[in-house]
Design a protein around this motif. Structure first.
Motif, PDB file in Angstrom:
ATOM      1  N   ILE A 100      -7.372  72.500  -0.460  1.00 51.03           N
ATOM      2  CA  ILE A 100      -6.298  72.239  -1.427  1.00 51.03           C
ATOM      3  C   ILE A 100      -5.220  73.312  -1.304  1.00 51.03           C
ATOM      4  O   ILE A 100      -4.026  73.012  -1.249  1.00 51.03           O
ATOM      5  CB  ILE A 100      -6.856  72.186  -2.863  1.00 51.03           C
ATOM      6  N   SER A 101      -5.657  74.550  -1.239  1.00 52.59           N
ATOM      7  CA  SER A 101      -4.714  75.656  -1.137  1.00 52.59           C
ATOM      8  C   SER A 101      -3.885  75.578   0.143  1.00 52.59           C
ATOM      9  O   SER A 101      -2.671  75.814   0.135  1.00 52.59           O
ATOM     10  CB  SER A 101      -5.473  76.979  -1.184  1.00 52.59           C
ATOM     11  N   ALA A 102      -4.522  75.209   1.247  1.00 52.44           N
ATOM     12  CA  ALA A 102      -3.834  75.189   2.541  1.00 52.44           C
ATOM     13  C   ALA A 102      -3.001  73.937   2.772  1.00 52.44           C
ATOM     14  O   ALA A 102      -1.953  74.000   3.422  1.00 52.44           O
ATOM     15  CB  ALA A 102      -4.861  75.325   3.664  1.00 52.44           C
ATOM     16  N   LEU A 103      -3.456  72.806   2.264  1.00 51.75           N
ATOM     17  CA  LEU A 103      -2.832  71.533   2.656  1.00 51.75           C
ATOM     18  C   LEU A 103      -2.033  70.831   1.568  1.00 51.75           C
ATOM     19  O   LEU A 103      -1.250  69.937   1.880  1.00 51.75           O
ATOM     20  CB  LEU A 103      -3.915  70.562   3.152  1.00 51.75           C
ATOM     21  N   HIS A 104      -2.227  71.200   0.323  1.00 49.99           N
ATOM     22  CA  HIS A 104      -1.581  70.438  -0.751  1.00 49.99           C
ATOM     23  C   HIS A 104      -0.080  70.725  -0.797  1.00 49.99           C
ATOM     24  O   HIS A 104       0.352  71.808  -1.194  1.00 49.99           O
ATOM     25  CB  HIS A 104      -2.209  70.762  -2.106  1.00 49.99           C
ATOM     26  N   ASN A 105       0.679  69.767  -0.353  1.00 52.85           N
ATOM     27  CA  ASN A 105       2.141  69.841  -0.370  1.00 52.85           C
ATOM     28  C   ASN A 105       2.657  68.410  -0.375  1.00 52.85           C
ATOM     29  O   ASN A 105       3.081  67.893   0.661  1.00 52.85           O
ATOM     30  CB  ASN A 105       2.651  70.618   0.848  1.00 52.85           C
ATOM     31  N   PRO A 106       2.592  67.739  -1.541  1.00 50.36           N
ATOM     32  CA  PRO A 106       2.928  66.310  -1.588  1.00 50.36           C
ATOM     33  C   PRO A 106       4.244  65.917  -0.930  1.00 50.36           C
ATOM     34  O   PRO A 106       4.275  64.939  -0.198  1.00 50.36           O
ATOM     35  CB  PRO A 106       2.930  65.994  -3.084  1.00 50.36           C
ATOM     36  N   PRO A 107       5.339  66.653  -1.133  1.00 52.32           N
ATOM     37  CA  PRO A 107       6.574  66.200  -0.468  1.00 52.32           C
ATOM     38  C   PRO A 107       6.463  66.182   1.057  1.00 52.32           C
ATOM     39  O   PRO A 107       7.066  65.341   1.713  1.00 52.32           O
ATOM     40  CB  PRO A 107       7.616  67.229  -0.921  1.00 52.32           C
ATOM     41  N   ASP A 108       5.666  67.083   1.614  1.00 51.16           N
ATOM     42  CA  ASP A 108       5.507  67.162   3.061  1.00 51.16           C
ATOM     43  C   ASP A 108       4.523  66.116   3.581  1.00 51.16           C
ATOM     44  O   ASP A 108       4.555  65.760   4.739  1.00 51.16           O
ATOM     45  CB  ASP A 108       5.027  68.565   3.442  1.00 51.16           C
ATOM     46  N   ARG A 109       3.638  65.609   2.732  1.00 45.30           N
ATOM     47  CA  ARG A 109       2.563  64.713   3.164  1.00 45.30           C
ATOM     48  C   ARG A 109       2.834  63.245   2.814  1.00 45.30           C
ATOM     49  O   ARG A 109       2.008  62.404   3.064  1.00 45.30           O
ATOM     50  CB  ARG A 109       1.238  65.123   2.514  1.00 45.30           C
ATOM     51  N   LEU A 110       3.964  62.911   2.169  1.00 46.72           N
ATOM     52  CA  LEU A 110       4.231  61.539   1.721  1.00 46.72           C
ATOM     53  C   LEU A 110       4.940  60.742   2.783  1.00 46.72           C
ATOM     54  O   LEU A 110       6.090  61.001   3.079  1.00 46.72           O
ATOM     55  CB  LEU A 110       5.064  61.583   0.448  1.00 46.72           C
ATOM     56  N   ASP A 111       4.246  59.771   3.336  1.00 45.26           N
ATOM     57  CA  ASP A 111       4.827  58.810   4.273  1.00 45.26           C
ATOM     58  C   ASP A 111       5.064  57.533   3.472  1.00 45.26           C
ATOM     59  O   ASP A 111       4.126  56.837   3.108  1.00 45.26           O
ATOM     60  CB  ASP A 111       3.851  58.570   5.427  1.00 45.26           C
ATOM     61  N   GLU A 112       6.335  57.227   3.205  1.00 37.66           N
ATOM     62  CA  GLU A 112       6.644  56.125   2.300  1.00 37.66           C
ATOM     63  C   GLU A 112       6.068  54.791   2.762  1.00 37.66           C
ATOM     64  O   GLU A 112       5.477  54.058   1.968  1.00 37.66           O
ATOM     65  CB  GLU A 112       8.163  56.000   2.126  1.00 37.66           C
ATOM     66  N   ALA A 113       6.188  54.470   4.039  1.00 41.05           N
ATOM     67  CA  ALA A 113       5.682  53.186   4.535  1.00 41.05           C
ATOM     68  C   ALA A 113       4.164  53.093   4.383  1.00 41.05           C
ATOM     69  O   ALA A 113       3.632  52.059   3.945  1.00 41.05           O
ATOM     70  CB  ALA A 113       6.079  52.994   5.993  1.00 41.05           C
ATOM     71  N   LYS A 114       3.449  54.170   4.702  1.00 41.08           N
ATOM     72  CA  LYS A 114       1.988  54.162   4.565  1.00 41.08           C
ATOM     73  C   LYS A 114       1.570  54.133   3.100  1.00 41.08           C
ATOM     74  O   LYS A 114       0.562  53.522   2.743  1.00 41.08           O
ATOM     75  CB  LYS A 114       1.382  55.371   5.274  1.00 41.08           C
TER      76      LYS A 114
END
Length: 88
Positions: A45-59
């Motif tokens: 969570i600490s290393a990977l949680h970054n919703p704006p960077d991980r949001l692929d709108e189509a997926k």
């Protein structure tokens, strides 16, 4: 299913499972261990949680459409533990 000399024995009629689905490639790239312990989950969570960077709108739309189809195919009414037990 259970035997005791004195007292009571019980077997649960249902269970509540929890599951973590994760991207092994993202964990590997970040040098993270698999989420098999609370500490590993918190590290991820600490290393990977970054919703704006991980949001692929189509997926995201594809996944939400899939969940909508599942919900529409489910029995009518609220879906909760008691209804699940009564429908089985």
């Amino acid at each position: 299913m259970a035997a005791v000399n004195d007292g009571y024995a019980s077997v649960p009629v249902d269970g509540w499972t929890q599951m973590i689905i994760y991207r092994k490639d993202l964990f590997d790239d970040a040098g993270l261990a698999a989420p098999t312990t609370y500490a590993n989950v918190l590290a991820a969570i600490s290393a990977l949680h970054n919703p704006p960077d991980r949001l692929d709108e189509a997926k995201t739309i594809e996944a939400l459409d899939f969940y909508k189809a599942i919900a529409e195919a489910s029995p009518p009414g609220e879906l909760y533990w008691k209804q699940s037990r009564e429908l089985s």
